[in-house]
Design a protein around this motif. Structure first.
Motif, mmCIF file in Angstrom:
data_model
loop_
_atom_site.group_PDB
_atom_site.id
_atom_site.type_symbol
_atom_site.label_atom_id
_atom_site.label_comp_id
_atom_site.label_asym_id
_atom_site.label_seq_id
_atom_site.Cartn_x
_atom_site.Cartn_y
_atom_site.Cartn_z
ATOM 1 N N TYR A 211 0.434 40.423 25.794
ATOM 2 C CA TYR A 211 1.660 40.978 25.757
ATOM 3 C C TYR A 211 2.334 40.383 27.345
ATOM 4 O O TYR A 211 1.464 40.251 27.847
ATOM 5 C CB TYR A 211 1.880 42.415 25.636
ATOM 6 N N HIS A 212 3.572 40.605 27.428
ATOM 7 C CA HIS A 212 4.196 40.268 28.670
ATOM 8 C C HIS A 212 4.933 41.289 29.056
ATOM 9 O O HIS A 212 6.185 41.408 28.179
ATOM 10 C CB HIS A 212 4.708 38.670 28.700
ATOM 11 N N VAL A 213 5.071 41.834 30.185
ATOM 12 C CA VAL A 213 6.230 42.725 30.815
ATOM 13 C C VAL A 213 6.605 41.852 32.209
ATOM 14 O O VAL A 213 5.702 41.499 32.972
ATOM 15 C CB VAL A 213 5.495 43.953 31.284
ATOM 16 N N PRO A 214 7.838 41.684 32.482
ATOM 17 C CA PRO A 214 8.504 41.018 33.448
ATOM 18 C C PRO A 214 7.888 41.926 34.970
ATOM 19 O O PRO A 214 7.939 42.943 34.818
ATOM 20 C CB PRO A 214 9.974 41.534 33.361
ATOM 21 N N GLU A 215 7.513 41.076 35.709
ATOM 22 C CA GLU A 215 7.121 41.748 36.942
ATOM 23 C C GLU A 215 8.159 42.638 37.703
ATOM 24 O O GLU A 215 7.605 43.481 38.521
ATOM 25 C CB GLU A 215 6.588 40.317 38.118
ATOM 26 N N LEU A 216 9.418 42.250 37.438
ATOM 27 C CA LEU A 216 10.368 42.975 38.260
ATOM 28 C C LEU A 216 10.469 44.507 37.617
ATOM 29 O O LEU A 216 10.731 45.453 38.187
ATOM 30 C CB LEU A 216 11.693 42.374 38.009
ATOM 31 N N TRP A 217 10.111 44.329 36.160
ATOM 32 C CA TRP A 217 9.850 45.894 35.776
ATOM 33 C C TRP A 217 8.465 46.773 36.322
ATOM 34 O O TRP A 217 8.536 47.730 36.521
ATOM 35 C CB TRP A 217 9.916 45.927 34.363
ATOM 36 N N ARG A 218 7.372 45.703 35.971
ATOM 37 C CA ARG A 218 6.328 46.204 36.229
ATOM 38 C C ARG A 218 6.085 46.893 37.803
ATOM 39 O O ARG A 218 5.392 47.759 37.933
ATOM 40 C CB ARG A 218 5.122 45.147 36.211
ATOM 41 N N LEU A 219 6.545 46.075 38.759
ATOM 42 C CA LEU A 219 6.238 46.301 40.079
ATOM 43 C C LEU A 219 7.334 47.094 40.659
ATOM 44 O O LEU A 219 7.227 47.853 41.711
ATOM 45 C CB LEU A 219 6.248 44.994 41.016
#
Length: 400
Positions: free
Chosen positions: A243-251
């Motif tokens: 899976y992949h979550v955008p870094e701008l959401w994750r961080l």
């Protein structure tokens, strides 16, 4: 802000009964007197939920056991003058609230997950006296205490919330999951809880970013995707490989980035089809502005209709707001996180948004339902799959 993910329901296992919650302490968020027939119904107050202590209580009405993290002192105290009629106390939050009450009779009352993840205790013949109230959280808040709305009502519990969430009337329909496009939408089983997802390629599913992770939280990975799921059966099922979550959401939990992709171990889309992802054209935006835009469709697995795909065939479009937010009036509740907002065009079905959250607006007639507009999703997908230039996302035009 209330995210619409559906977390795992509590499987009640009695723990050692403990009474660290001390009703003799001063309440943290205030005290009020209410008399039966109070004019503003529901009467509500905002507070912060959760605490350091995990405790288990048995509800004096139902006998159900509920468990949560509570503060020692009451969060709120309400002194009620009863006329012998009903009284309901409810707690709403995006973070699975657990409601605990020490009643005028000295007994403990508690509830978890009465309306989706929100909680309610109803006294059929409420007593006069003091109600000390705690709003806990099911999970450990780890010092980050979420906002919650505590309400008192002599109406049906959550009547006002339902009215606000469904814009006056519930227009959802049960969908035929054996037919397109509904068979492209599926039930996403997370490691804990569930969301809704949509096929956007033979083996790629789009869902909500907060379904998988939030700032500072451990990931809650997707485990299985059941396309066309209805009443325990599905049209097709596949496991998840990554899976992949955008870094701008994750961080940073940046607004407009609440989405995620995951990959299936089988190309279900080759058999069922999939939705394209694409922005609205200027002509379509102009059509929405003058009331002639294309019908917006939506479907998901709402918490109040567990295991059933329900949706909307013509959602009112409100606006494209700042930070790639699509504000709409689809009837969505918890569990609809990650569900698609889409239109039909000459090439099939085009996904234009992913359901994210509801903003509480108790002082307004209706709440605000917010999806992530697809502009950022398209850019992230192109960079991820190398189907186009890995450029920065183009902000959505703001219509307000």
């Amino acid at each position: 802000m209330r995210h619409l993910a559906l977390t795992a329901a509590l499987i009640a296992t009695p723990l050692t009964y403990a009474t660290a919650q001390d009703a003799s302490l001063n309440p943290t968020f205030g005290v009020q007197d209410l008399q039966a027939g109070f004019a503003t119904d529901p009467n509500w107050v905002y507070l912060l939920a959760g605490g350091l202590e995990q405790r288990s209580f048995t509800d004096a009405i139902s006998g159900d056991v509920c468990r949560g993290y509570f503060a020692d002192a009451p969060d709120y105290r309400m002194v009620f003058t009863s006329d012998g009629g009903p009284l309901s106390i409810t707690a709403e939050s995006h973070d699975d609230p657990v409601l605990l009450i020490n009643g005028p009779d000295g007994r403990w009352y508690c509830n978890d997950d009465s309306h989706g993840l929100d909680s309610a205790v109803t006294f059929a013949a409420a007593q006069s006296g003091t109600y000390d109230i705690w709003v806990g959280t099911y999970g450990d808040p780890q010092g980050d205490y979420p906002g919650a709305q505590l309400s008192f009502t002599q109406l049906e519990p959550f009547e006002a919330q339902i009215r606000r969430s469904f814009f006056g009337e519930d227009d959802r329909l049960v969908m035929d999951v054996t037919q397109a496009p509904w068979n492209m939408i599926g039930y996403v089983e997370m490691q804990s809880g569930s969301c809704t997802g949509t096929l956007i390629a033979p083996n790629i599913v789009l869902t909500g970013g907060h379904c998988i992770t939030n700032l500072g939280e451990q990931d809650n990975p997707p485990m299985r995707f059941s396309a066309g799921y209805q009443n325990g059966a599905s049209v097709a099922t596949a496991g998840v490989t990554s899976y992949h979550v955008p870094e701008l959401w994750r961080l940073a939990e940046q607004e407009g980035m609440d989405f995620a992709f995951f990959y299936l171990d089988q190309p279900l889309g080759d058999r069922l089809g999939w939705m394209n992802i694409g922005t609205l054209t200027p002509q379509e935006l102009a059509g929405f502005a003058n009331g002639t835009g294309p019908d917006i469709l939506q479907a998901g697995y709402s918490a109040d209709r567990p295991g059933i795909l329900t949706g909307n065939l013509s959602c009112p479009f409100v606006e494209l707001a700042s930070q790639n937010r699509l504000v709409h009036e689809c009837d969505t509740v918890q569990g609809d996180s990650g569900s698609p907002l889409f239109i039909q065009d000459a090439s099939g079905y085009r996904l234009i948004g992913v359901e994210s959250h509801t903003n509480f607006q108790p002082e307004q007639e209706f709440d605000m339902n917010v999806a992530m507009y697809v502009a950022n999703i398209v850019a992230e997908y192109q960079a991820l799959t190398r189907t186009g230039p890995a450029a920065s996302a183009v902000p959505a035009p703001v219509t307000k």
